[in-house]
Enzyme design. Structure first.
Site, PDB file in Angstrom:
ATOM      1  N   SER A  66       0.816  -1.216   0.000  1.00  0.00           N
ATOM      2  CA  SER A  66       0.000   0.000   0.000  1.00  0.00           C
ATOM      3  C   SER A  66       0.852   1.269   0.000  1.00  0.00           C
ATOM      4  CB  SER A  66      -0.926   0.004   1.219  1.00  0.00           C
ATOM      5  OG  SER A  66      -1.683  -1.176   1.243  1.00  0.00           O
TER       6      SER A  66
HETATM    7  N1  SAM Z   1      -0.853  -3.991   3.719  1.00  0.00           N
HETATM    8  C1  SAM Z   1      -0.163  -4.751   2.733  1.00  0.00           C
HETATM    9  C2  SAM Z   1       1.272  -4.326   2.616  1.00  0.00           C
HETATM   10  O1  SAM Z   1       1.689  -3.413   3.350  1.00  0.00           O
HETATM   11  O2  SAM Z   1       1.995  -4.906   1.816  1.00  0.00           O
HETATM   12  C3  SAM Z   1      -0.819  -4.629   1.396  1.00  0.00           C
HETATM   13  C4  SAM Z   1      -2.025  -5.440   1.310  1.00  0.00           C
HETATM   14  S1  SAM Z   1      -2.624  -5.631  -0.326  1.00  0.00           S
HETATM   15  C5  SAM Z   1      -3.178  -4.017  -0.737  1.00  0.00           C
HETATM   16  C6  SAM Z   1      -4.129  -6.526   0.057  1.00  0.00           C
HETATM   17  C7  SAM Z   1      -3.874  -7.961   0.442  1.00  0.00           C
HETATM   18  O3  SAM Z   1      -5.118  -8.519   0.870  1.00  0.00           O
HETATM   19  C8  SAM Z   1      -3.392  -8.824  -0.706  1.00  0.00           C
HETATM   20  O4  SAM Z   1      -2.192  -9.457  -0.357  1.00  0.00           O
HETATM   21  C9  SAM Z   1      -4.514  -9.845  -0.897  1.00  0.00           C
HETATM   22  O5  SAM Z   1      -4.078 -11.116  -1.302  1.00  0.00           O
HETATM   23  C10 SAM Z   1      -5.134  -9.871   0.483  1.00  0.00           C
HETATM   24  N2  SAM Z   1      -6.498 -10.377   0.567  1.00  0.00           N
HETATM   25  C11 SAM Z   1      -7.537 -10.195  -0.285  1.00  0.00           C
HETATM   26  N3  SAM Z   1      -8.636 -10.818   0.158  1.00  0.00           N
HETATM   27  C12 SAM Z   1      -8.292 -11.403   1.350  1.00  0.00           C
HETATM   28  C13 SAM Z   1      -8.985 -12.183   2.318  1.00  0.00           C
HETATM   29  N4  SAM Z   1     -10.281 -12.507   2.190  1.00  0.00           N
HETATM   30  N5  SAM Z   1      -8.314 -12.603   3.405  1.00  0.00           N
HETATM   31  C14 SAM Z   1      -7.005 -12.302   3.584  1.00  0.00           C
HETATM   32  N6  SAM Z   1      -6.286 -11.580   2.706  1.00  0.00           N
HETATM   33  C15 SAM Z   1      -6.931 -11.122   1.615  1.00  0.00           C
END
Ligand code: SAM
Length: 217
Positions: A66
């Site tokens: 992010s």
């Molecule tokens: N905060 C993270 C970082 O600093 O790198 C970035 C997160 S990224 C924007 C969103 C993440 O949410 C992705 O890795 C995606 O695979 C995960 N994701 C999506 N749906 C999800 C779910 N139902 N449960 C857990 N993770 C999920």
């Protein structure tokens, strides 16, 4: 390309902190965490030159680390105390996880893509974080055995606030979550007051989708 020196990376990190301050982030604890955590170790090697730019970057598997401003704003809105335990949905690279681990007692983080979770686990272990518990699975269902949580952060965009997460939020707790369409959403701070959610709009955002039983199918 020449690999930047540790001094150059530290200077870029401090410039990022200054940029976030100018954009309105005021919490000294949040700014200190961002000034400490080596974001360049959370990005793909080919993106190293942009590791301290205030923007999201790809981390593989169609996902992103992010934007630092959104990490800072979300964390500030959680108003964490050192005694809090936090649930994070969407571990991704583990960068936001590290920010939470700096500010709270314990972080419980869930990621649906196993490879991303394993890489984040290895990264945070190497950086010495011992207050993070990882789980691979559907975070829309939360982490019921550890509930209630005084703070919950969702780092992927949901069509609506998952019921399970609201249930697992403690009374007076804070939940930060992007909610909206597939490509454009709004970041919300949700407080639980008298068992009911109270919504505060933070800003428009664009996150990858939250995929799961209580997210996008
Ligand atoms: N905060 C993270 C970082 O600093 O790198 C970035 C997160 S990224 C924007 C969103 C993440 O949410 C992705 O890795 C995606 O695979 C995960 N994701 C999506 N749906 C999800 C779910 N139902 N449960 C857990 N993770 C999920």
């Amino acid at each position: 390309m020449r690999w930047p020196t540790e001094e150059e990376l530290a200077r870029l990190r401090q410039e990022l902190v200054e940029e976030l301050r100018q954009k309105g982030i005021t919490s000294p604890r949040v700014l200190a965490a961002i000034g400490k955590i080596p974001r360049h170790l959370f990005v793909l090697p080919e993106h190293l030159p942009w590791a301290y730019d205030d923007r999201p970057l790809p981390i593989g598997f169609g996902q992103t680390i992010s934007q630092p401003y959104i990490v800072a704003l979300s964390t500030e809105a959680l108003a964490l105390s050192p005694a809090d335990k936090v649930l994070e949905v969407g571990t991704g690279s583990g960068y936001q996880t590290a920010v939470l681990a700096e500010l709270a007692k314990e972080v419980f983080t869930v990621e649906r893509i196993p490879e991303l979770s394993w890489e984040a686990q290895e990264r945070l272990r190497r950086l010495g974080y011992e207050n993070v518990r990882f789980r691979v699975g559907d975070g829309t269902k939360g982490w019921p055995e550890e509930a209630p949580f005084p703070a919950i952060l969702v780092t992927a965009a949901a069509p609506r606030v998952p019921k399970s997460l609201l249930e697992q939020l403690a009374e007076d707790g804070r939940l930060v979550i992007p909610v909206g369409g597939r490509f454009q959403q709004d970041l919300w701070l949700v407080r639980k007051r008298g068992g009911k959610p109270v919504y505060e709009h933070l800003c428009p955002v664009s996150f990858v989708p939250l995929i799961g039983e209580e997210g996008w199918r």
